[in-house]
Design a protein around this motif. Structure first.
Motif, PDB file in Angstrom:
ATOM      1  N   LYS B 374       0.856  -1.190   0.000  1.00  0.00           N
ATOM      2  CA  LYS B 374       0.000   0.000   0.000  1.00  0.00           C
ATOM      3  C   LYS B 374       0.894   1.243   0.000  1.00  0.00           C
ATOM      4  O   LYS B 374       1.782   1.351   0.858  1.00  0.00           O
ATOM      5  N   VAL B 375       0.672   2.146  -0.928  1.00  0.00           N
ATOM      6  CA  VAL B 375       1.521   3.345  -0.999  1.00  0.00           C
ATOM      7  C   VAL B 375       1.343   4.204   0.249  1.00  0.00           C
ATOM      8  O   VAL B 375       0.253   4.265   0.824  1.00  0.00           O
ATOM      9  N   ASN B 376       2.435   4.842   0.656  1.00  0.00           N
ATOM     10  CA  ASN B 376       2.347   5.781   1.776  1.00  0.00           C
ATOM     11  C   ASN B 376       1.380   6.919   1.493  1.00  0.00           C
ATOM     12  O   ASN B 376       0.634   7.352   2.353  1.00  0.00           O
ATOM     13  N   THR B 377       1.473   7.412   0.272  1.00  0.00           N
ATOM     14  CA  THR B 377       0.640   8.553  -0.104  1.00  0.00           C
ATOM     15  C   THR B 377       0.007   8.275  -1.457  1.00  0.00           C
ATOM     16  O   THR B 377       0.721   8.065  -2.445  1.00  0.00           O
ATOM     17  N   LEU B 378      -1.305   8.292  -1.482  1.00  0.00           N
ATOM     18  CA  LEU B 378      -2.002   8.092  -2.753  1.00  0.00           C
ATOM     19  C   LEU B 378      -1.988   9.387  -3.553  1.00  0.00           C
ATOM     20  O   LEU B 378      -2.509  10.412  -3.116  1.00  0.00           O
ATOM     21  N   VAL B 379      -1.388   9.344  -4.727  1.00  0.00           N
ATOM     22  CA  VAL B 379      -1.363  10.506  -5.611  1.00  0.00           C
ATOM     23  C   VAL B 379      -2.178  10.211  -6.871  1.00  0.00           C
ATOM     24  O   VAL B 379      -3.047  10.983  -7.254  1.00  0.00           O
ATOM     25  N   THR B 380      -1.869   9.088  -7.517  1.00  0.00           N
ATOM     26  CA  THR B 380      -2.604   8.715  -8.728  1.00  0.00           C
ATOM     27  C   THR B 380      -3.296   7.377  -8.472  1.00  0.00           C
ATOM     28  O   THR B 380      -2.658   6.404  -8.072  1.00  0.00           O
ATOM     29  N   LYS B 381      -4.589   7.367  -8.716  1.00  0.00           N
ATOM     30  CA  LYS B 381      -5.375   6.174  -8.423  1.00  0.00           C
ATOM     31  C   LYS B 381      -5.026   5.024  -9.363  1.00  0.00           C
ATOM     32  O   LYS B 381      -4.818   5.237 -10.568  1.00  0.00           O
ATOM     33  N   GLY B 382      -5.026   3.825  -8.810  1.00  0.00           N
ATOM     34  CA  GLY B 382      -4.677   2.637  -9.579  1.00  0.00           C
ATOM     35  C   GLY B 382      -5.523   2.438 -10.820  1.00  0.00           C
ATOM     36  O   GLY B 382      -5.057   1.901 -11.828  1.00  0.00           O
ATOM     37  N   LYS B 383      -6.773   2.906 -10.784  1.00  0.00           N
ATOM     38  CA  LYS B 383      -7.634   2.694 -11.958  1.00  0.00           C
ATOM     39  C   LYS B 383      -7.132   3.451 -13.201  1.00  0.00           C
ATOM     40  O   LYS B 383      -7.564   3.147 -14.316  1.00  0.00           O
ATOM     41  N   GLU B 384      -6.226   4.419 -12.990  1.00  0.00           N
ATOM     42  CA  GLU B 384      -5.685   5.171 -14.137  1.00  0.00           C
ATOM     43  C   GLU B 384      -4.405   4.544 -14.693  1.00  0.00           C
ATOM     44  O   GLU B 384      -3.843   5.036 -15.665  1.00  0.00           O
ATOM     45  N   VAL B 385      -3.918   3.483 -14.052  1.00  0.00           N
ATOM     46  CA  VAL B 385      -2.633   2.888 -14.460  1.00  0.00           C
ATOM     47  C   VAL B 385      -2.906   1.558 -15.167  1.00  0.00           C
ATOM     48  O   VAL B 385      -3.749   0.773 -14.731  1.00  0.00           O
ATOM     49  N   ASP B 386      -2.161   1.314 -16.257  1.00  0.00           N
ATOM     50  CA  ASP B 386      -2.408   0.113 -17.050  1.00  0.00           C
ATOM     51  C   ASP B 386      -1.282  -0.913 -16.983  1.00  0.00           C
ATOM     52  O   ASP B 386      -1.523  -2.095 -17.193  1.00  0.00           O
ATOM     53  N   ALA B 387      -0.066  -0.444 -16.752  1.00  0.00           N
ATOM     54  CA  ALA B 387       1.059  -1.385 -16.733  1.00  0.00           C
ATOM     55  C   ALA B 387       2.150  -0.874 -15.814  1.00  0.00           C
ATOM     56  O   ALA B 387       2.255   0.339 -15.575  1.00  0.00           O
ATOM     57  N   PHE B 388       2.937  -1.801 -15.282  1.00  0.00           N
ATOM     58  CA  PHE B 388       4.112  -1.453 -14.481  1.00  0.00           C
ATOM     59  C   PHE B 388       5.292  -2.229 -15.039  1.00  0.00           C
ATOM     60  O   PHE B 388       5.217  -3.444 -15.237  1.00  0.00           O
ATOM     61  N   LYS B 397      -2.362  -4.921 -16.424  1.00  0.00           N
ATOM     62  CA  LYS B 397      -3.661  -5.197 -15.810  1.00  0.00           C
ATOM     63  C   LYS B 397      -4.405  -6.258 -16.602  1.00  0.00           C
ATOM     64  O   LYS B 397      -4.363  -6.269 -17.839  1.00  0.00           O
ATOM     65  N   GLU B 398      -5.125  -7.095 -15.868  1.00  0.00           N
ATOM     66  CA  GLU B 398      -5.751  -8.262 -16.508  1.00  0.00           C
ATOM     67  C   GLU B 398      -6.743  -7.923 -17.617  1.00  0.00           C
ATOM     68  O   GLU B 398      -6.904  -8.675 -18.568  1.00  0.00           O
ATOM     69  N   ASP B 399      -7.419  -6.788 -17.484  1.00  0.00           N
ATOM     70  CA  ASP B 399      -8.440  -6.484 -18.494  1.00  0.00           C
ATOM     71  C   ASP B 399      -7.849  -6.074 -19.841  1.00  0.00           C
ATOM     72  O   ASP B 399      -8.587  -5.941 -20.816  1.00  0.00           O
ATOM     73  N   HIS B 400      -6.541  -5.867 -19.901  1.00  0.00           N
ATOM     74  CA  HIS B 400      -5.932  -5.552 -21.200  1.00  0.00           C
ATOM     75  C   HIS B 400      -5.567  -6.847 -21.918  1.00  0.00           C
ATOM     76  O   HIS B 400      -4.394  -7.157 -22.144  1.00  0.00           O
ATOM     77  N   GLU B 401      -6.581  -7.580 -22.299  1.00  0.00           N
ATOM     78  CA  GLU B 401      -6.362  -8.917 -22.854  1.00  0.00           C
ATOM     79  C   GLU B 401      -5.548  -8.902 -24.145  1.00  0.00           C
ATOM     80  O   GLU B 401      -4.664  -9.736 -24.348  1.00  0.00           O
ATOM     81  N   SER B 402      -5.856  -7.941 -25.022  1.00  0.00           N
ATOM     82  CA  SER B 402      -5.167  -7.976 -26.321  1.00  0.00           C
ATOM     83  C   SER B 402      -3.690  -7.632 -26.144  1.00  0.00           C
ATOM     84  O   SER B 402      -2.829  -8.178 -26.840  1.00  0.00           O
ATOM     85  N   ILE B 403      -3.400  -6.735 -25.232  1.00  0.00           N
ATOM     86  CA  ILE B 403      -1.986  -6.411 -24.976  1.00  0.00           C
ATOM     87  C   ILE B 403      -1.278  -7.646 -24.421  1.00  0.00           C
ATOM     88  O   ILE B 403      -0.184  -8.014 -24.867  1.00  0.00           O
ATOM     89  N   LEU B 404      -1.922  -8.300 -23.476  1.00  0.00           N
ATOM     90  CA  LEU B 404      -1.317  -9.494 -22.870  1.00  0.00           C
ATOM     91  C   LEU B 404      -1.085 -10.585 -23.925  1.00  0.00           C
ATOM     92  O   LEU B 404      -0.038 -11.233 -23.958  1.00  0.00           O
ATOM     93  N   ARG B 405      -2.045 -10.727 -24.801  1.00  0.00           N
ATOM     94  CA  ARG B 405      -1.920 -11.735 -25.852  1.00  0.00           C
ATOM     95  C   ARG B 405      -0.777 -11.394 -26.802  1.00  0.00           C
ATOM     96  O   ARG B 405       0.036 -12.240 -27.153  1.00  0.00           O
ATOM     97  N   SER B 406      -0.690 -10.120 -27.205  1.00  0.00           N
ATOM     98  CA  SER B 406       0.383  -9.700 -28.113  1.00  0.00           C
ATOM     99  C   SER B 406       1.753  -9.946 -27.502  1.00  0.00           C
ATOM    100  O   SER B 406       2.663 -10.439 -28.172  1.00  0.00           O
ATOM    101  N   LEU B 407       1.886  -9.575 -26.249  1.00  0.00           N
ATOM    102  CA  LEU B 407       3.188  -9.763 -25.591  1.00  0.00           C
ATOM    103  C   LEU B 407       3.522 -11.247 -25.542  1.00  0.00           C
ATOM    104  O   LEU B 407       4.643 -11.656 -25.848  1.00  0.00           O
ATOM    105  N   ASN B 408       2.525 -12.026 -25.179  1.00  0.00           N
ATOM    106  CA  ASN B 408       2.717 -13.474 -25.081  1.00  0.00           C
ATOM    107  C   ASN B 408       3.123 -14.061 -26.440  1.00  0.00           C
ATOM    108  O   ASN B 408       4.059 -14.857 -26.546  1.00  0.00           O
TER     109      ASN B 408
END
Lengths: 460, 460
Positions: B374-388, B397-408
């Motif tokens: 858990k981040v010490n300070t929330l600045v940007t909400k996780g729902k706005e982030v797609d990849a790390f 993120k799991e809902d990016h199925e086509s990206i995951l498939r392409s990478l795979n």
């Protein structure tokens, strides 16, 4: 039509246009046709000016789509229609500076501005400097886009790439309307803006140049507005050898920019051009490539509530007139017959802002005296005018003692306005004044929004 | 001192600054000394950011001249002072977009803005592109000047001629203050903004480039924000041969502009740069001479109330993080010790605006895990982030199925955030969280002015 729905347009709203394309504009007719097809009624049309090419407005007024007009100028068939009382609500006539004030201080909210631009990109950035119908500065458009509730840029050239010059920011754009042709940019320098070389013009220009050379004011490093009329242009031509000899460079020239001024910039006689409106398609290229030719919005040009405006920095201005009277009052909106045939433009703004304001005009124009006992329509108050120069000579207000002395020392005889007036009476008599009925057909505002003059319907 | 009287400055007013000069700024110290000499008290200081060079603010807070701070960043000695509860009023922390909103929607009126400019003319026009301390874009300054009740442009280079490039219009300037030196523009690319080539950076950058090449998104004609951190810069370097091979040209790059991006523009890999803040003095020349390098104000960059802002057009953004957690939430303002050591900058704005938001950071930074439960300070909400993306791999993120498939399909193995987290626990254990007392020392707003996070005083 879809756009009209998207903009949520309603009856009784205020729509606006700019007149950068002058007699070449096709955007106003195209937009109004669409609004008419959509059945809108009772609109206020607020344009930076209205040209002869907008005579079609008469029909839209007659059928109730347009119920109010606000503009800096009126002329042609529409002007006659208004003079003859064709409209119920008086037309509101404002200077460019007064309009810049009114759209930003709450007096005149604009619901939707339809702004012709010669190129736009998909982000909504726009300019008048690029494209087949490049017309130059978007000085009125920039301020309009920033103040209107909704701004539609109307273009015939949409780019998928980001524009390489941005005049109106995407932040100020709500929609982009792509049409076949915004107009004909080659028409922006038609009519009054062409250089003239008839004997009358040459004579007045010679007197004006003599005045500037011998009035005792060091012209070097001064800020000027020279105007776009034929006399102003020839005055500058007459001055150039003097400027060259004395090594005079003007600090900047402001206002409507002509090809003549571009040549002076390129020759080094003027250090910078501040261009609120381009009076020649050549301005587009110069604005784009000459770093000392600047596009300035009309707020910066002449909004009286903007203390940093450019007209407040003017040292010398040359302005035209349809009439000037014995109290130095000037009329630039109605002819001697009382009909609309001109525009306030920046007249009030420049006259008030400039340290020295010179009115140049023929004393008699086609057997009609320009200098009268009392102007038909007061537009610019006499207290803002310092000199009048015509083909017969130069009149300077009495309180300008040092100017009068300098001219005298240089052997230049000045005249009293009254002496000039007597000449008009001698040559063409005292013309009959137009007769008016009681109905007010237009209101000329001062720069601050006060009623300066009510213009009445012409009597039959 | 005379200027302070002329500006009619009073106790309890709000003054503002921009941080275009970053660690090279001298304007804030010079102005505050003068306000201190004038005896002003209880001021709110609202700066677009606060750098290490502004640590002197501690003294002005202690003695009561400054009672409130509003900024996008806090660090250094001042950061520690705030973390330790040195100030009574909580610091208000906003993203650049949120600040652009706040100064224009009435939430944060600014009484006097003191804006460093590298050259000004006597009319009040100003720029950051010319002069001995040219620093590039005035993106924050332009919007500040337009919104502050009074604007003072502060320069060490005043021109009697009209500037040949105008960023802040004379219309938005109320006074010009000429000082010996606005700062040192060569310091704007110090610290975090220099390109790095350590093995950790190179590894993450390689993973990021692999992601972009194989995520299945056609990069051609896309709008990007690549960030200014060392990882982003190396990512781009790793990409260029791919871009070349596939004939990919980005539509535009936005945000803080680095020398690296200028090279990509000049090489034709990016069609336009939209520069709200220049991270290299070289931007000044590029902005001036490259027609596709645009100065954009911060309203156009990221004001959430401006539907035409540029972040809304972003396709792909790479952002940094001090911490990211298992819910994809990001912290860019406090370190793992809870002390201020960063800035929100455009993080919230870009993450919300961009279609695809990639956070790049080391998994472990100097034995401290970046990925936490858990981040010490929330600045940007996780729902706005797609990849790390870190040195160990890529999490999407799991809902990016086509990206995951392409990478795979390209043979690139992706990890779950949880798997990465387990690595941090394995390598460095679970670090002790900072302990806080009850006192709120800062409030992190969301883009719309709501309180997102209250940051508490560190316990002794």
């Amino acid at each position: 039509m879809k756009l009209i729905e998207k903009l949520d347009m309603k009856d009784s709203q205020t729509i606006s246009f700019h007149h950068h394309l002058r007699e070449g504009d096709r955007v106003m007719s195209m937009v109004l046709k669409a609004l008419h097809d959509a059945g809108l009624r009772d609109l206020t049309l607020c344009s930076t000016s209205i040209m002869n090419c907008h005579d079609f407005l008469v029909d839209y007024i007659k059928d109730g789509m347009i119920s109010s007009l606000e503009t800096s100028g009126l002329r042609g068939g529409l002007g006659c229609f208004i003079s003859d009382g064709g409209m119920d609500n008086p037309v509101v006539i404002r200077s460019h500076g007064s309009r810049a004030r009114a759209v930003s201080d709450g007096e005149r909210g604009v619901d939707v501005a339809f702004l012709a631009v010669s190129k736009a990109d998909e982000l909504g950035n726009a300019t008048g400097m690029i494209g087949q119908n490049a017309f130059g500065s978007l000085g009125y458009g920039i301020w309009e886009a920033r103040n209107a509730k909704k701004t539609v840029v109307v273009t015939d050239d949409l780019s998928s790439k980001v524009l390489d010059h941005i005049s109106i920011s995407q932040s100020d754009t709500d929609a982009i309307l792509v049409i076949h042709e915004i107009g004909k940019s080659e028409k922006i320098n038609s009519g009054a803006l062409r250089i003239k070389s008839d004997p009358l013009t040459m004579r007045i220009a010679e007197n004006s140049a003599q005045f500037l050379m011998h009035c005792g004011i060091d012209l070097n490093d001064k800020a000027i507005q020279m105007g776009s009329g034929g006399i102003s242009l020839q005055t500058m031509n007459n001055l150039t050898s003097h400027l060259d000899e004395k090594n005079i460079r003007f600090k900047f020239a402001v206002g409507g920019i002509t090809n003549n001024l571009i040549q002076l910039l390129e020759a080094g006689f003027v250090e910078a051009l501040m261009d609120v409106q381009s009076f020649d398609p050549a301005c587009a290229k110069s604005l784009r490539y000459n770093r000392n030719h600047h596009e300035v919005d009309v707020n910066t040009y002449s909004n009286p509530l903007n203390p940093s405006n450019l007209v407040n920095s003017l040292d010398i201005a040359i302005l035209s007139a349809l009439e000037i009277d014995l109290d130095w009052n000037v009329n630039v909106i109605t002819g001697s017959d009382g009909r609309f045939r001109g525009a306030v433009g920046g007249h009030q703004d420049v006259a008030e802002g400039s340290n020295l304001t010179i009115v140049v005009a023929p004393l008699i124009r086609g057997r009609i005296p320009v200098l009268t006992d009392k102007v038909n329509t007061l537009v610019t108050k006499g207290k803002e005018v310092d000199a009048f120069i015509c083909e017969y000579g130069i009149a300077v207000k009495e309180d300008h003692e040092s100017i009068l002395r300098s001219l005298n020392d240089s052997g230049i005889k000045t005249l009293q306005l009254r002496e000039m007036y007597n000449k008009t009476v001698k040559y063409v008599g005292i013309p009959t004044k137009p007769e008016y009925s009681d109905k007010t057909v237009a209101i000329v505002q001062d720069r601050y929004g006060n009623t300066l003059t009510e213009i009445k319907q012409l009597a039959r």
